[in-house]
Structures are given as C-alpha cells and as structure tokens.
Design a protein around this motif. Structure first.
Motif, PDB file in Angstrom:
ATOM      1  N   PHE A 259     -37.921  54.273  28.040  1.00 34.67           N
ATOM      2  CA  PHE A 259     -37.021  53.484  27.206  1.00 34.67           C
ATOM      3  C   PHE A 259     -37.465  53.553  25.743  1.00 34.67           C
ATOM      4  O   PHE A 259     -38.667  53.562  25.450  1.00 34.67           O
ATOM      5  N   ALA A 260     -36.495  53.570  24.857  1.00 40.21           N
ATOM      6  CA  ALA A 260     -36.787  53.602  23.424  1.00 40.21           C
ATOM      7  C   ALA A 260     -37.625  52.389  23.017  1.00 40.21           C
ATOM      8  O   ALA A 260     -38.472  52.487  22.133  1.00 40.21           O
ATOM      9  N   ALA A 261     -37.411  51.275  23.673  1.00 41.34           N
ATOM     10  CA  ALA A 261     -38.169  50.065  23.346  1.00 41.34           C
ATOM     11  C   ALA A 261     -39.670  50.278  23.561  1.00 41.34           C
ATOM     12  O   ALA A 261     -40.490  49.626  22.912  1.00 41.34           O
ATOM     13  N   GLN A 262     -40.027  51.194  24.437  1.00 36.80           N
ATOM     14  CA  GLN A 262     -41.443  51.479  24.701  1.00 36.80           C
ATOM     15  C   GLN A 262     -42.097  52.256  23.563  1.00 36.80           C
ATOM     16  O   GLN A 262     -43.308  52.428  23.554  1.00 36.80           O
TER      17      GLN A 262
ATOM     18  N   ARG B 104     -41.580  62.585  29.396  1.00 38.79           N
ATOM     19  CA  ARG B 104     -40.183  62.882  29.719  1.00 38.79           C
ATOM     20  C   ARG B 104     -39.318  61.822  29.040  1.00 38.79           C
ATOM     21  O   ARG B 104     -39.347  60.653  29.431  1.00 38.79           O
ATOM     22  N   SER B 105     -38.557  62.237  28.054  1.00 33.82           N
ATOM     23  CA  SER B 105     -37.772  61.260  27.299  1.00 33.82           C
ATOM     24  C   SER B 105     -36.615  60.689  28.106  1.00 33.82           C
ATOM     25  O   SER B 105     -36.032  59.687  27.716  1.00 33.82           O
ATOM     26  N   CYS B 106     -36.298  61.291  29.244  1.00 33.24           N
ATOM     27  CA  CYS B 106     -35.235  60.745  30.094  1.00 33.24           C
ATOM     28  C   CYS B 106     -35.757  59.656  31.029  1.00 33.24           C
ATOM     29  O   CYS B 106     -34.974  59.025  31.733  1.00 33.24           O
TER      30      CYS B 106
ATOM     31  N   LEU C 208     -32.440  54.956  26.685  1.00 33.65           N
ATOM     32  CA  LEU C 208     -33.461  55.969  26.959  1.00 33.65           C
ATOM     33  C   LEU C 208     -33.890  56.669  25.672  1.00 33.65           C
ATOM     34  O   LEU C 208     -33.103  56.804  24.735  1.00 33.65           O
ATOM     35  N   VAL C 209     -35.122  57.152  25.658  1.00 35.58           N
ATOM     36  CA  VAL C 209     -35.643  57.843  24.477  1.00 35.58           C
ATOM     37  C   VAL C 209     -34.785  59.063  24.149  1.00 35.58           C
ATOM     38  O   VAL C 209     -34.450  59.298  22.983  1.00 35.58           O
TER      39      VAL C 209
END
Length: 158
Positions: free
Chosen positions: A62-65, A57-59, A21-22
């Motif tokens: 996904f970081a990959a996004q 919302r960083s929760c 997750l971000v």
C-alpha cells in the motif's frame, strides 16, 4: 492519509487512500508509468521497485506504507544527463530488452543485485532474477546483460 516519500530522489507529500497500491500510486498519481503491472499477485515481478534499497512488489504494497521511505523506480535509473545507466545500456547492447514488459522489474532487481555484489556468476544472476518472469523467455540475454554490467562495474571500481 498524507504521506511523505522520496521518489527517485525527489521528496513528495501526497494524500493517499488507505488501500491504494504503490503501483497505482506511481502510475496514476505520479505519472511514473515505467513500473508495469502484470499479475497483480506479486508473482511476475513486473512491478518491482526499490523501497529503501530493497526490491518490493509494488502490487502487494500500500502507498500508505511508503511514509518516510525512499523509492526508486525504473525512471530513476537514468543518469542526470538523461542517458541510459550502464545497466540499461547493457540490456540494450546485449538484446535483453525484448518486448520490454518485464524489463523495468528486471532492471530494478538487477540494480539491487549489483549494489550488493559486483562479483556475479551466471547461476547467481539466474537465482536473483528467478522472481521476475519474462514471457519472451529470453533469459539468456538478460543474464548476459546483468553479467556485463557487473563486470563493467567491477572494472570501474578496481
């Protein structure tokens, strides 16, 4: 997977797990702990960051996004000399900080709002922050802080 992302103006290349997750990427991999994790369901807004200028919302992301994106966190609001931004100073001056848990998300939401329209009214600010929960329930001082920052910003650009 490897991503290239700009965080608070700094280009970063990182290898991330597909389901990272971000919020976890920011906090655990980059040490940017200003982004708080509250409900982990996108409801409370504590984890709000700006992705390409829009609140996210960083929760829930996904970081990959983030590959190719520009991300702003609460740490990026500080001025280059390390002083508080006018919005942050307004939160301090109007007693909008309270316990501080919701503050990063509130600040990022208010940042987007102030960039969109410097002419704010109380109802518009309340609507804009309606997705950010303050468990201290001190919304009036937060609204005051955002209105003051908006008024100051409008005076500077006039």
């Amino acid at each position: 997977m490897t991503i290239s992302v700009t965080i608070n103006g700094e280009p970063i290349a990182a290898t991330v797990e597909p389901r990272l997750l971000v919020c976890d990427f920011l906090r655990d991999h980059l040490g940017l702990t200003g982004t708080h994790i509250g409900c982990e369901h996108g409801v409370c807004g504590a984890c709000t960051v700006l992705v390409d200028g829009r609140t996210a919302r960083s929760c829930l992301m996904f970081a990959a996004q983030l590959d190719g994106a520009e991300v702003e966190t609460v740490e990026g609001l500080l001025l280059p000399d390390g002083e508080l931004s006018p919005l942050q100073a307004s939160f301090r001056d109007n007693h909008g900080l309270q316990c501080g848990f919701c503050t990063p998300g509130m600040l990022m939401t208010a940042t987007e709002l102030l960039r969109q329209d410097g002419r704010l009214d109380r109802e518009g600010v309340r609507e804009a922050i309606s997705g950010n929960l303050c468990r201290c329930t001190g919304y009036e001082t937060i609204v005051d802080a955002i209105l003051t920052a908006g008024r100051d910003q409008a005076e500077e650009t006039a």
